[in-house]
Design an enzyme around this catalytic site. Structure first.
Site, PDB file in Angstrom:
ATOM      1  N   SER A 184       0.850  -1.197   0.000  1.00 58.02           N
ATOM      2  CA  SER A 184       0.000   0.000   0.000  1.00 58.02           C
ATOM      3  C   SER A 184       0.879   1.239   0.000  1.00 58.02           C
ATOM      4  O   SER A 184       1.668   1.443   0.924  1.00 58.02           O
ATOM      5  CB  SER A 184      -0.896   0.010   1.241  1.00 58.02           C
ATOM      6  N   HIS A 220      -1.336  -1.402  -4.220  1.00 51.71           N
ATOM      7  CA  HIS A 220      -2.593  -1.073  -3.546  1.00 51.71           C
ATOM      8  C   HIS A 220      -2.651   0.433  -3.292  1.00 51.71           C
ATOM      9  O   HIS A 220      -1.731   1.016  -2.713  1.00 51.71           O
ATOM     10  CB  HIS A 220      -2.664  -1.850  -2.234  1.00 51.71           C
ATOM     11  N   ASP A 230      -4.799   3.519  -1.739  1.00 55.38           N
ATOM     12  CA  ASP A 230      -5.835   3.823  -0.759  1.00 55.38           C
ATOM     13  C   ASP A 230      -6.376   5.236  -0.949  1.00 55.38           C
ATOM     14  O   ASP A 230      -5.682   6.218  -0.685  1.00 55.38           O
ATOM     15  CB  ASP A 230      -5.254   3.688   0.656  1.00 55.38           C
ATOM     16  N   MET A 253      -8.987   7.978   0.277  1.00 52.32           N
ATOM     17  CA  MET A 253      -9.769   8.327   1.478  1.00 52.32           C
ATOM     18  C   MET A 253     -10.313   9.750   1.354  1.00 52.32           C
ATOM     19  O   MET A 253      -9.632  10.635   0.834  1.00 52.32           O
ATOM     20  CB  MET A 253      -8.887   8.254   2.720  1.00 52.32           C
ATOM     21  N   HIS A 292      -8.492   1.023  -3.776  1.00 52.35           N
ATOM     22  CA  HIS A 292      -9.386   0.794  -2.645  1.00 52.35           C
ATOM     23  C   HIS A 292     -10.065   2.114  -2.299  1.00 52.35           C
ATOM     24  O   HIS A 292      -9.433   3.019  -1.757  1.00 52.35           O
ATOM     25  CB  HIS A 292      -8.533   0.274  -1.472  1.00 52.35           C
ATOM     26  N   MET A 324     -12.211   4.313  -0.144  1.00 51.69           N
ATOM     27  CA  MET A 324     -12.815   4.534   1.170  1.00 51.69           C
ATOM     28  C   MET A 324     -13.489   5.899   1.116  1.00 51.69           C
ATOM     29  O   MET A 324     -13.037   6.875   1.736  1.00 51.69           O
ATOM     30  CB  MET A 324     -11.731   4.464   2.256  1.00 51.69           C
ATOM     31  N   MET A 329     -11.340  -6.328   5.718  1.00 52.61           N
ATOM     32  CA  MET A 329     -10.553  -5.343   6.463  1.00 52.61           C
ATOM     33  C   MET A 329     -10.199  -5.929   7.825  1.00 52.61           C
ATOM     34  O   MET A 329     -11.097  -6.305   8.595  1.00 52.61           O
ATOM     35  CB  MET A 329     -11.350  -4.046   6.658  1.00 52.61           C
ATOM     36  N   GLY A 331      -8.778   3.731   7.404  1.00 50.11           N
ATOM     37  CA  GLY A 331      -8.465   5.145   7.625  1.00 50.11           C
ATOM     38  C   GLY A 331      -6.995   5.418   7.839  1.00 50.11           C
ATOM     39  O   GLY A 331      -6.510   6.477   7.460  1.00 50.11           O
ATOM     40  N   PHE A 332      -6.298   4.458   8.420  1.00 51.88           N
ATOM     41  CA  PHE A 332      -4.894   4.692   8.759  1.00 51.88           C
ATOM     42  C   PHE A 332      -4.072   3.423   8.578  1.00 51.88           C
ATOM     43  O   PHE A 332      -4.569   2.323   8.788  1.00 51.88           O
ATOM     44  CB  PHE A 332      -4.769   5.176  10.213  1.00 51.88           C
ATOM     45  N   GLY A 333      -2.794   3.618   8.236  1.00 49.79           N
ATOM     46  CA  GLY A 333      -1.856   2.509   8.234  1.00 49.79           C
ATOM     47  C   GLY A 333      -1.310   2.287   9.635  1.00 49.79           C
ATOM     48  O   GLY A 333      -1.550   3.080  10.546  1.00 49.79           O
ATOM     49  N   GLY A 334      -0.609   1.184   9.796  1.00 48.60           N
ATOM     50  CA  GLY A 334       0.104   0.938  11.047  1.00 48.60           C
ATOM     51  C   GLY A 334      -0.752   0.536  12.237  1.00 48.60           C
ATOM     52  O   GLY A 334      -0.307   0.621  13.376  1.00 48.60           O
ATOM     53  N   ASP A 385      -6.601  -6.639   4.288  1.00 48.78           N
ATOM     54  CA  ASP A 385      -6.068  -5.279   4.344  1.00 48.78           C
ATOM     55  C   ASP A 385      -6.031  -4.795   5.792  1.00 48.78           C
ATOM     56  O   ASP A 385      -7.076  -4.598   6.410  1.00 48.78           O
ATOM     57  CB  ASP A 385      -6.934  -4.352   3.490  1.00 48.78           C
ATOM     58  N   GLY A 386      -4.805  -4.628   6.305  1.00 48.57           N
ATOM     59  CA  GLY A 386      -4.626  -4.040   7.626  1.00 48.57           C
ATOM     60  C   GLY A 386      -3.846  -4.922   8.576  1.00 48.57           C
ATOM     61  O   GLY A 386      -4.222  -6.062   8.843  1.00 48.57           O
ATOM     62  N   GLY A 387      -2.708  -4.423   9.017  1.00 47.28           N
ATOM     63  CA  GLY A 387      -1.934  -5.145  10.024  1.00 47.28           C
ATOM     64  C   GLY A 387      -1.296  -6.427   9.538  1.00 47.28           C
ATOM     65  O   GLY A 387      -0.952  -7.299  10.347  1.00 47.28           O
ATOM     66  N   SER A 398       2.968  -0.674   6.201  1.00 50.14           N
ATOM     67  CA  SER A 398       4.149  -0.516   7.062  1.00 50.14           C
ATOM     68  C   SER A 398       5.084  -1.715   6.998  1.00 50.14           C
ATOM     69  O   SER A 398       6.306  -1.555   7.045  1.00 50.14           O
ATOM     70  CB  SER A 398       3.733  -0.253   8.515  1.00 50.14           C
TER      71      SER A 398
HETATM   72  C1  DX5 Z   1      -6.226   1.220   5.813  1.00 50.61           C
HETATM   73  C2  DX5 Z   1      -5.771   0.948   4.413  1.00 50.61           C
HETATM   74  C3  DX5 Z   1      -4.662  -0.015   4.309  1.00 50.61           C
HETATM   75  C4  DX5 Z   1      -3.388   0.416   4.980  1.00 50.61           C
HETATM   76  C5  DX5 Z   1      -2.718  -0.803   5.517  1.00 50.61           C
HETATM   77  O1  DX5 Z   1      -7.377   1.967   5.782  1.00 50.61           O
HETATM   78  O2  DX5 Z   1      -6.843   0.463   3.636  1.00 50.61           O
HETATM   79  O3  DX5 Z   1      -4.422  -0.394   2.966  1.00 50.61           O
HETATM   80  O4  DX5 Z   1      -2.498   1.085   4.128  1.00 50.61           O
HETATM   81  O5  DX5 Z   1      -1.610  -0.394   6.263  1.00 50.61           O
HETATM   82  P1  DX5 Z   1      -0.829  -1.381   7.225  1.00 50.61           P
HETATM   83  O6  DX5 Z   1      -0.350  -2.521   6.369  1.00 50.61           O
HETATM   84  O7  DX5 Z   1       0.266  -0.533   7.767  1.00 50.61           O
HETATM   85  O8  DX5 Z   1      -1.816  -1.851   8.258  1.00 50.61           O
HETATM   86 ZN    ZN Z   2      -6.482  -0.403   1.615  1.00 49.33          ZN
END
Ligand code: DX5
Ligand code: ZN
Length: 230
Positions: free
Chosen positions: A12, A37, A39, A41, A70, A72, A141, A146-149, A177-179, A200
C-alpha cells in the site's frame, strides 16, 4: 488457465513517500511486489484524506502490474468513471459506503474494471451473499479503515474462513487489508486469503535510495503466507 490462488503481495503506497510515488512504486515492484494497492480516502467515510483520480492517473504509468484501487469514500458512484479512466484494474468499494452496493458493483464492471467489495471489521460475512456473482475480489478489512500501522484484528480470521467456504470454486480473490506482517499473514493465508495488502510491513526500514529492505520484507510475508496456505 485455472484461477490463480497463489499468494500475491500488494504494498500500500499509503506507507510510502507521498512526494515520490512514482519512484516508490518502481522500487517496490523491482523488489517483488505483485500488485500496487492505492488507498483513496475522503475524510468523510473514513477520518483521513489521501488523494483522488488525478493522482491515480499520474501514478498509473509507473505501475507494471495490477493497480488495485481501494475506495474509502462515500458516495462512490459519482466517481467510478473517473477512477476507471485513471487506469485502475480493480476498483474496490465498501459494502458500508451505501446506499446501493449492488448498483455500485454493476457500475464498476460497466466501466470496464474488475469489481472489489470491502467489508469493515464490524460487517458480517453475510453481506456478500447476494453479490458473489458480481465481484472479482472481496477485501476483508483486518483494521478499521483510515490509517496505516494499526493492529491486526484477530476476530476477522473466522470471517475469512467463512468467506472462503461461501466462495467455493468461484474466481474471486480474498484480499486482506490491515496489520499484515510475517506473523499475521500465515493466519489469513491458512484461512483462505490470497492477496495480502501491506503498508508498514513492506515500506518499513527501506527507501527509494535503499530499496533492498522492501524486498526482504516482501519475501518474509510471502514465504510465511505460502507455507501456511491450504
Ligand atoms: C487502511 C488501508 C490499508 C493500509 C494498511 O485503511 O486500507 O491499505 O495502508 O496499512 P498497514 O499494512 O500498515 O496496516
Ligand atoms: Zn487499503
Amino acid at each position: 488457465m485455472s484461477f490463480d490462488r497463489s499468494i500475491k503481495i500488494a504494498p500500500s503506497i499509503l506507507a510510502s513517500d507521498f512526494a515520490n510515488f512514482g519512484a516508490e512504486i518502481e522500487a517496490v515492484e523491482a523488489q517483488g511486489a505483485d500488485w500496487i494497492h492505492v488507498d483513496v480516502m475522503d475524510g468523510h467515510f473514513v477520518p483521513n484524506i489521501t488523494f483522488g483520480p488525478e493522482t491515480c492517473k499520474a501514478i498509473r504509468p509507473h505501475i507494471k502490474g495490477v493497480m488495485d484501487v481501494h475506495l474509502m469514500i462515500a458516495p462512490v458512484d459519482p466517481y467510478i468513471e473517473a477512477f476507471a479512466a485513471s487506469g485502475a484494474d480493480i476498483i474496490t468499494a465498501h459494502a458500508e459506503a451505501g446506499p446501493h452496493i449492488h448498483r455500485t458493483l454493476q457500475a464498476i464492471r460497466g466501466a470496464g474494471a474488475k469489481a472489489g467489495l470491502a467489508l469493515n471489521p464490524g460487517t458480517p460475512v453475510e453481506a456478500v451473499d447476494y453479490l458473489l456473482d458480481m465481484v472479482d475480489l472481496i477485501c476483508v478489512m483486518t483494521v478499521n479503515p483510515g490509517f496505516g500501522g494499526q493492529k491486526f484484528i484477530q476476530s476477522q480470521i473466522a470471517k475469512v474462513e467463512a468467506l472462503r467456504a461461501k466462495i467455493g470454486d468461484r474466481p474471486i480473490h480474498i484480499e486482506i487489508d490491515g496489520g499484515v506482517t510475517p506473523v499475521t499473514a500465515p493466519l489469513v493465508a491458512a484461512a483462505g486469503a490470497d492477496v495480502l495488502v501491506a503498508g508498514s510491513a513492506v515500506f518499513g526500514g527501506g527507501s527509494v535510495a535503499d530499496p533492498a529492505p522492501y524486498g526482504d520484507n516482501i519475501r518474509a510475508i510471502r514465504e510465511a503466507a505460502t507455507a501456511a496456505q491450504s
